[in-house]
Design an enzyme around this catalytic site. Structure first.
Site, PDB file in Angstrom:
ATOM      1  N   GLY A   1     -16.408  -1.405 -40.672  1.00 18.76           N
ATOM      2  CA  GLY A   1     -15.816  -2.670 -40.208  1.00 18.76           C
ATOM      3  C   GLY A   1     -15.575  -2.771 -38.978  1.00 18.76           C
TER       4      GLY A   1
ATOM      5  N   GLY B   1     -14.864  -6.079 -38.324  1.00 21.54           N
ATOM      6  CA  GLY B   1     -15.068  -8.403 -38.203  1.00 21.54           C
ATOM      7  C   GLY B   1     -13.648  -8.500 -38.713  1.00 21.54           C
ATOM      8  N   GLU B   2     -12.920  -7.797 -38.678  1.00 23.50           N
ATOM      9  CA  GLU B   2     -11.569  -7.899 -38.772  1.00 23.50           C
ATOM     10  C   GLU B   2     -10.926  -6.744 -37.748  1.00 23.50           C
ATOM     11  OE1 GLU B   2      -9.858  -8.816 -43.475  1.00 23.50           O
ATOM     12  OE2 GLU B   2      -9.730  -6.904 -42.778  1.00 23.50           O
TER      13      GLU B   2
HETATM   14 MO1  MOS Z   1     -10.325 -10.841 -45.403  1.00 19.82          MO
HETATM   15  S1  MOS Z   1      -8.371 -11.685 -44.717  1.00 19.82           S
HETATM   16  O1  MOS Z   1      -9.556  -9.188 -46.853  1.00 19.82           O
HETATM   17  O2  MOS Z   1     -11.176 -12.054 -45.822  1.00 19.82           O
END
Ligand code: MOS
Length: 732
Positions: free
Chosen positions: A689, A691-692
């Site tokens: 991932g 995006g976070e």
């Molecule tokens: Mo994310 S805060 O699990 O969309």
């Protein structure tokens, strides 16, 4: 397909299509306004009416009486639904029964009625005619004053202990003990929560904006007391979610109730001023961090405690997660405590846990480096760990944190930073640089897809995966194209419909890797079907240039499907690799700021993120994710704060005029570097991932840069000029 041993070489590794920075495949639809979002589905429900939601005017108490008679007689009104006539709502998995309040009220702007009318204006006008008498009771609205009543939450991370923190900290040569606060924040996505609901007999269709189609389909069914099979959710385009659209919210439930009452499809977009108190938000935290180190900068003791609040039965902000894994140190403890607050519901917002936790931890690490007289980049490198510090037998699947720091320092020109705070000037501007770690765990989720070879040789992918602006359409098209040996423009991707196979959905930065892995599994099935159809051994077949090739025999895909489409459907499921290896993503953020020595105005000059997040499936969409997250991190650092009215219990600045987010003028040039890596333990995609990850640590890098520029240490976010102006060094 089950993924339970690290990936070896597979068709994705060809990287003919995957890994390329191709444009979004749905980009033209969006830029021409032809991608229809939930509230724009007049095509499917042309006769729909409009709903307007009435929010509670009190935070806690009871509705004594509610008089809807005038509203019901108002022009154009078709129905008014309140708790009195809605019928009993089921609890659902995510508090959905409370999406319509009354007679008990749990929080401010909890919905208490929906008015359905022929036009939006008529619904809005009629809503003003509803008379509600409330009996207000007191509530708990101030985290700081409830902190001492906070308890260990029953769900969420347990307290962690390793070694003997207290003794080691007491014996440490250099110590920090500091408390930081982060405020409540709102997702503030561009598209409001919106739904058009239509009943056909007992069957309900919701055209909605939702990140997790299958969760939400189940929750709608539970809430309304109908079988899950009778509910269809359609959510192909989503104008931002950030966690605010993980769950069914009032727009969906009230649209369904309104449509049932009116006997017509109903469109509801939550009014912008309602969203911030009606829906979920990132909860405020108070975080105490203690770090003890030897004089040469080795951490011996590290402790992180976090307090947050939520409605009764709610959950904590898990702000200590990263501290269990980010830095070495033999003696450690973390603890999470939860207070009951009668504010609106707290829940996930982009990088829940780490985003708030790193805002605190990465200032603490900066403070510690300064106490030790060690450069903050070097201090982090000195305390790197290649194993889970609580379970040293457990390695990280990949951990190139040090390389992120070194690459970033070199590219950013970190050597030009003046270590002594408040001493670099450019005319009236004080200049400073800051650094912070980015860290976010990599989660994998089961994800299914169906891939078809159409008779004309085109490939169609169907999965209920969502694209919340992230690029799901594009990376899924790339994955199918790579697997079937066709150019990306021969692939059609259909997403966000609950009639498609159940995907991972968009959450927790798991969507990109997990959903493409599901497409990989389904594509493998389709490859087998195609090979069998043309009479070759599937294990020897390769797919390239629109042809299946085996034993020197080439057959075009169109020919293979000439007498009927071929279909592959499968799910990717995961074994215990995530237990055997700690899977995380890493990064380093570098920020330069200038601060006006007279006014305290803070401007960000430059930002750089270096990320190590496995294979980057599409560097263009991944970069967009990271620069968006960096922008959000700049907001968290400098402006974002839901201001709590502690007497009456609501967020005061509940619209986009009062809740400030960065605009173009606030954001300078942003650089993003991805380390070239693959993680074979994550999935056959070898991706993770991103995006976070991008938001994690950014705010602390900004705060550390402000400190370096001014010598003023702000431990309470956001770092606004009122917190520094009295302490700035004298004007030169
Ligand atoms: Mo994310 S805060 O699990 O969309």
């Amino acid at each position: 397909m089950k993924f339970d041993t690290p990936a070896t070489t597979n068709p994705i590794d060809q990287l003919k299509v995957v890994g390329r920075p191709i444009d979004r495949v749905e980009g033209a639809l969006k830029t021409t306004g032809t991608a229809r979002y939930a509230y724009e589905r007049h095509d499917v429900a042309p006769n729909h009416a409009y709903g307007y939601v009435v929010g509670s005017a009190i935070a806690k108490g009871k509705i004594v009486s509610i008089d809807t008679s005038k509203a019901q007689r108002a022009p154009g009104v078709l129905a008014v639904v309140t708790a009195q006539n809605a019928g009993k709502l089921g609890k659902g998995d995510y508090n959905t029964a409370k999406l319509l309040g009354g007679p008990d009220i749990q929080h401010y702007h909890q919905a208490v009625a929906i008015v359905v009318a022929e036009t939006f204006e008529q619904a809005r006008a009629a809503a003003q005619l509803i008379k509600v008498d409330y009996a207000r009771t007191g509530g708990a609205f101030d985290l700081a004053s409830e902190k001492d009543k906070a308890i260990k939450p029953k769900d969420g991370d347990p307290d962690s202990v390793k070694g003997d923190f207290a003794s080691a900290f007491a014996a440490s040569a250099v110590k920090l003990d500091a408390t930081y606060t982060t405020p409540d924040q709102s997702h503030a996505m561009m598209e409001p929560h919106a739904t058009i609901a239509a009943w056909e007999g007992e069957k309900l269709t919701l055209w909605t904006a939702n990140q997790m189609v299958d969760w939400s389909r189940g929750d709608v069914a539970k809430t309304l007391g109908v079988p899950k099979d009778n509910v269809r959710l359609v959510s192909p385009y989503i104008g931002g979610g950030f966690g605010g659209k993980l769950f069914v919210r009032a727009d969906a439930v009230l649209a369904a109730l309104g449509a049932r009452a009116a006997g017509r499809p109903v469109a509801v977009a939550l009014q912008r001023p309602l969203i911030m108190n009606n829906t979920t938000h990132r909860p405020a935290t108070i975080q105490r961090i203690r770090i003890g180190a030897s004089k040469d900068g080795k951490i011996d003791a590290i402790a992180h405690e976090s307090w947050s609040g939520d409605l009764p039965g709610g959950g904590p902000e898990t702000a200590v997660q990263q501290t269990r894994l980010l830095y070495a140190g033999a003696n450690r403890m973390t603890a999470t405590r939860l207070a009951v607050l009668d504010l609106p519901e707290g829940n996930a917002m982009r990088a829940p846990g780490e985003a708030a936790g790193l805002l605190a931890l990465e200032i603490a690490v900066d403070e510690m480096a300064e106490k030790l007289g060690i450069d903050p980049v070097e201090f982090r490198i000195l305390n790197d760990t290649q194993v889970d510090p609580e379970h040293p037998e457990r390695p990280f699947s990949q951990r190139r944190f040090v390389e992120c720091l070194r690459t970033g320092a070199q590219r950013f020109g970190w050597d030009k930073r003046v270590a002594r705070p408040g001493s670099a000037r450019d005319g009236r501007w004080l200049k400073g640089m800051g650094v912070a770690a980015a860290f976010r765990n990599n989660l994998v989720q089961k994800s299914a897809a169906r891939v078809r070879l159409e008779r004309n040789g085109r490939i169609t992918v169907e999965t209920d995966m969502t694209d919340i602006g992230t690029g799901s359409y594009t990376i899924i098209a790339q994955t199918a194209a790579e697997m079937l040996g066709v150019p990306v423009d021969r692939v059609d991707v259909r997403l966000g419909d609950s009639s498609f196979p159940v995907s991972a959905g968009s959450g927790g930065q798991w969507g990109g890797n997990s959903s493409t892995a599901g497409v990989y599994a389904a594509s493998m099935k389709l490859r087998e079907a195609i090979a069998r159809k043309v009479g070759v051994d599937p294990s020897k077949a390769s797919f390239e240039n629109g042809e299946v090739v085996a034993d020197g025999k080439r057959t075009s895909l169109a020919k293979a499907a000439a007498d009927g489409e071929l279909v592959g459907e499968d799910a990717m499921e995961y074994g215990d690799l995530a237990k055997r290896f700690q899977q995380s993503t890493f990064g380093a953020h570098f920020v330069e700021v200038r601060v006006d020595a007279a006014t305290g105005e803070i401007r960000i000059e430059r930002m750089l993120a270096v990320c190590a997040a496995g294979r980057i499936l599409n560097p263009k969409t991944a970069r967009s994710q990271v620069i968006g997250a960096m922008t959000m991190g700049a907001g968290a650092a400098l402006m974002e704060e839901l201001v709590v009215d502690k007497r009456l219990g609501f967020f005061v600045n509940h619209d986009l005029a009062g809740y400030e987010v960065p605009v173009h003028a606030d954001i300078p040039h942003q650089d993003v570097v991805f380390l070239d890596e693959t993680d074979p333990a994550s999935s056959p995609m070898k991706a993770k991932g991103v995006g976070e990850l991008g938001i994690c640590g950014v705010g602390a890098a900004v705060a550390n840069a402000v400190y370096n520029a001014t010598g003023v240490r702000v431990r309470d976010y956001p770092v606004t000029l009122d917190k520094i102006i009295d302490k700035l060094p004298p004007l030169a």
